[in-house]
Design an enzyme around this catalytic site. Structure first.
Site, PDB file in Angstrom:
ATOM      1  N   SER A 601      22.873 -26.673 -22.234  1.00 51.67           N
ATOM      2  CA  SER A 601      21.635 -27.232 -22.790  1.00 51.67           C
ATOM      3  C   SER A 601      21.262 -28.554 -22.151  1.00 51.67           C
ATOM      4  O   SER A 601      20.674 -29.424 -22.796  1.00 51.67           O
ATOM      5  CB  SER A 601      21.740 -27.410 -24.301  1.00 51.67           C
ATOM      6  OG  SER A 601      22.078 -26.191 -24.895  1.00 51.67           O
ATOM      7  N   ARG A 602      21.636 -28.715 -20.909  1.00 50.79           N
ATOM      8  CA  ARG A 602      21.304 -29.921 -20.146  1.00 50.79           C
ATOM      9  C   ARG A 602      21.932 -31.203 -20.709  1.00 50.79           C
ATOM     10  O   ARG A 602      21.513 -32.299 -20.381  1.00 50.79           O
ATOM     11  CB  ARG A 602      19.771 -30.113 -20.044  1.00 50.79           C
ATOM     12  CG  ARG A 602      19.066 -28.928 -19.386  1.00 50.79           C
ATOM     13  CD  ARG A 602      19.520 -28.795 -17.948  1.00 50.79           C
ATOM     14  NE  ARG A 602      18.833 -27.769 -17.194  1.00 50.79           N
ATOM     15  CZ  ARG A 602      19.349 -26.581 -16.887  1.00 50.79           C
ATOM     16  NH1 ARG A 602      20.552 -26.234 -17.299  1.00 50.79           N
ATOM     17  NH2 ARG A 602      18.676 -25.737 -16.146  1.00 50.79           N
TER      18      ARG A 602
END
Ligand SMILES: NC(=O)C1=CN([C@@H]2O[C@H](COP(=O)(O)OP(=O)(O)OC[C@H]3O[C@@H](n4cnc5c(N)ncnc54)[C@H](OP(=O)(O)O)[C@@H]3O)[C@@H](O)[C@H]2O)[C@@H](O)CC1
Ligand SMILES: [K+]
Length: 627
Positions: A601-602
């Protein structure tokens, strides 16, 4: 500074992306900007837009490029070919080629089938990665096309896919029995038509259509009529659903007329067609994204007899792409990284030790050239900001008005820089024509980057060798600050083995990604050090270093060969090749490290090491940065 932009007809606020590379001058008043991309009208408040300013797709907007296929294809194995310029065979010609190959030219059917099936498997592997498309169903017909499907299934198994086979009309010949036995010995499941799920989309990622090839005629008879219908339904399903299995047809989309194609318009619409030997006429009607040619065995006598124009196979590849790969938006490329967390208390206190640890992991993962690094340098006008600050500034303001058909943006400060200016977005009230907010992102980028190879690392720094008359050398002589960037993708890390590990139990390997950025000042290494390294290189590389006056314009490649040959002759007696004066090493003394690790999710890990002096001793302070 004036900004010229195209005006939107919308009456709502307009968000625009612009960019321009400034010319290399020092005065920066009244530069005009050209529009890169204007995005849809928006009716948000300025602060809404500011909230989204750092979204990576926005930043990437000015450099959008097109990339090929569902994943990027490996180096040169699938070259673009012009479909207009290649030959297509009639059904009669296809059969004739077959007869000549297996008659006077001495091929056996087993050989050709093996090569054909291998071509199908390699074409699939070019486009559909086993990590995403592992579950394959090969539906095999009663003839040689079905045999190609059986061979392809075997190769796909060895490539890491999980194939199953549906082979309802088995041919009782030693060749086919052998192919079945080979698959059974690999535990590849054979499914009867009744065993197949009603909806193939649930269980499979790839369907290999190997029912009929160039000897097909008339209408499909049972059970192939129903099997073809299953594939047709999937094509319809694919139009309404995001993820459905892809269909790969071997030589001919089954059910199509060998010359006329999908006459009814209601036949199979494969995503990939692998033409074998040469495309048949029906392939002209193929509109799917991936058309490949396989069967790399056509001798020149066949090429001449049938006046074939076929694309050349690149390197040692068993397949070649026909036509252009489909284009996708780079902004849609997205990879989720999963790694164990990188915690401050777990990393080494000394960044060089941490670097060496990651470097060893990259080596152990079998990555090619983990010592390749991007070296960025700047000229004397550059103003790179080291010690943690990124190499850009950003300013946001409310200024300017929108006139008739262009907008003018007056910047309230004089800025001295060279490089890239991106206007990330601007908001215009299209009723009052006021410019409400403009956000610019300025990169001090009279910097230049290139890949060099790390040749040594220790407490004193990072060493590489190059030509002292190259552009990077010139820039380093003007400004000794530089930045190194290592990028290690696809590292493999094995899970810890359990205490009672039994042979045969599964070990999960995770793939992850590291980057290391090192910034600091650069000095030439002592000449003796360069001398020693120069003579350790292969003689060809030593001669190459003398032959190339790096970064100077040359009339053609032949000059390099000519000079190289002359030098080769000169030193053919094995005598010492003297190191040219203009060749040597540099050492970057690190002033900043950043270790980056991709996460889901970065939410990536970013740990920076910043040098501090405590009681006269160098201590590296570790800080975490938001991703
Ligand atoms: N250079 C080359 O030549 C190479 C060729 N190679 C491969 O060989 C393929 C050609 O193979 P092929 O000749 O065995 O014919 P193919 O199309 O597989 O099917 C024939 C079978 O289908 C049957 N059948 C026909 N119509 C039907 C219908 N309507 N409904 C039901 N059944 C029908 C027919 O039965 P029949 O009608 O004769 O009773 C027969 O049993 C070619 O496309 C390529 O993939 C590569 O391996 C190597 C290099
Ligand atoms: K087929």
């Amino acid at each position: 500074m004036t900004m010229v932009i195209r005006k939107s007809s919308s009456r709502a606020m307009t968000c625009l992306f612009l960019y321009q590379l400034l010319p290399p001058t020092r005065s920066h008043h009244n530069h005009s900007f050209s529009i890169y991309k204007s995005c849809r009208s928006l009716s948000k408040t300025p602060s809404d837009f500011l909230g989204s300013i750092w979204c990576p797709t926005v930043c990437a907007a000015p450099t959008i490029r097109s990339f090929s296929s569902k994943f990027s294809e490996s180096n040169t194995t699938a070259r673009m070919q012009n479909p207009e310029s290649i030959s297509y065979l009639t059904q009669r010609e296809a059969a004739e080629v077959d007869e000549i190959l297996m008659g006077p030219l001495g091929f056996s059917v087993d050989q050709l089938m093996e090569l054909a099936g291998l071509s199908v498997a390699t074409s699939i592997a070019e486009v559909y990665k086993p990590s995403e498309y592992s579950r394959v169903l090969a539906i095999c017909g009663p003839g040689n096309n079905g045999g190609d499907g059986l061979v392809a299934a075997r190769h796909l198994h060895h490539f890491g896919y999980k194939p199953s086979v549906c082979y309802p009309k088995r041919t009782q010949k030693p060749l086919y029995n052998g192919l079945v036995t080979q698959l059974e010995s690999l535990s590849v499941p054979f499914l009867s038509v009744e065993d197949l799920p009603v909806d193939l989309s649930e269980d499979f990622d790839i369907l290999v259509d190997a029912m009929f090839g160039f000897s097909f005629h008339g209408s499909p008879r049972p059970p192939f009529d129903d099997l073809i219908q299953k594939l047709v339904q999937l094509c319809n399903f694919a139009q309404n659903h995001q993820k459905s299995p892809v269909i790969v047809s071997v030589d001919i989309p089954s059910g199509w007329h060998v010359e006329e194609g999908d006459v009814s318009g209601e036949g199979v619409k494969p995503d990939m067609l692998v033409s074998l030997t040469a495309p048949k006429l029906c392939a002209k009607r193929f509109t799917g994204p991936h058309h490949f040619l396989g069967g790399r065995f056509v001798p020149s006598s066949i090429v001449d007899k049938f006046k074939l124009h076929l694309p050349p196979y690149p390197g040692t590849s068993m397949c070649v792409r026909i036509g252009k790969p489909p284009q996708i938006d780079i902004s849609a490329l997205r990879q989720n990284y999963i790694s164990p967390e990188l915690l401050e208390e777990q990393v080494a206190a000394d960044p060089i030790d941490q670097f060496c640890k990651w470097f060893d992991e990259a080596l152990a993962s079998g990555l090619r050239e983990p010592n390749a690094m991007a070296l960025s340098t700047v000229g004397k006008d550059g103003k790179p900001q080291l010690k943690g600050a990124q190499n850009y500034v950003e300013w946001v303001g409310s200024f300017g008005v929108c006139k008739k058909d262009k907008c003018e943006l007056e910047l309230d400060k004089e800025i001295q820089f060279l490089g890239l200016v991106q206007v990330l977005f601007m908001l215009i009230d299209t009723i009052t024509q006021d410019l409400l907010v403009t956000t610019c992102h300025v990169t001090f980028c009279n910097s230049s980057s290139r890949i060099v190879l790390l040749k040594g690392v220790d407490k004193d720094g990072f060493v590489w060798y190059t030509n002292y008359e190259s552009q990077k050398a010139h820039e380093l002589s003007e400004n000794p600050q530089a930045s190194l960037l290592f990028y290690w993708d696809g590292l493999k890390r094995q899970a810890m083995l359990p205490l009672h590990f039994r042979p045969g139990s599964k070990v999960h390997i995770r793939l992850y990604k590291h980057e290391v950025r090192v910034e600091g000042s650069v000095q030439k290494v002592p000449d003796e050090e360069s001398e020693q390294y120069f003579h350790s290189r292969p003689r060809g590389s030593q001669i190459g270093a003398i032959a190339s006056k790096q970064s100077t314009i040359i009339p053609g490649r032949h000059i390099l060969h000519q000079t190289y040959k002359e030098l080769e002759g000169k030193y053919s007696d094995g005598s010492l090749i003297p190191k040219p004066k203009h060749w040597g090493g540099y050492r970057l003394k690190p002033q900043l490290f950043e270790f980056w690790q991709g996460q889901q999710s970065r939410l990536h890990d970013r740990l920076q090491y910043i040098p501090q002096e405590i009681d006269g001793k160098l201590v590296w302070k570790i800080v975490r940065l938001a991703p």
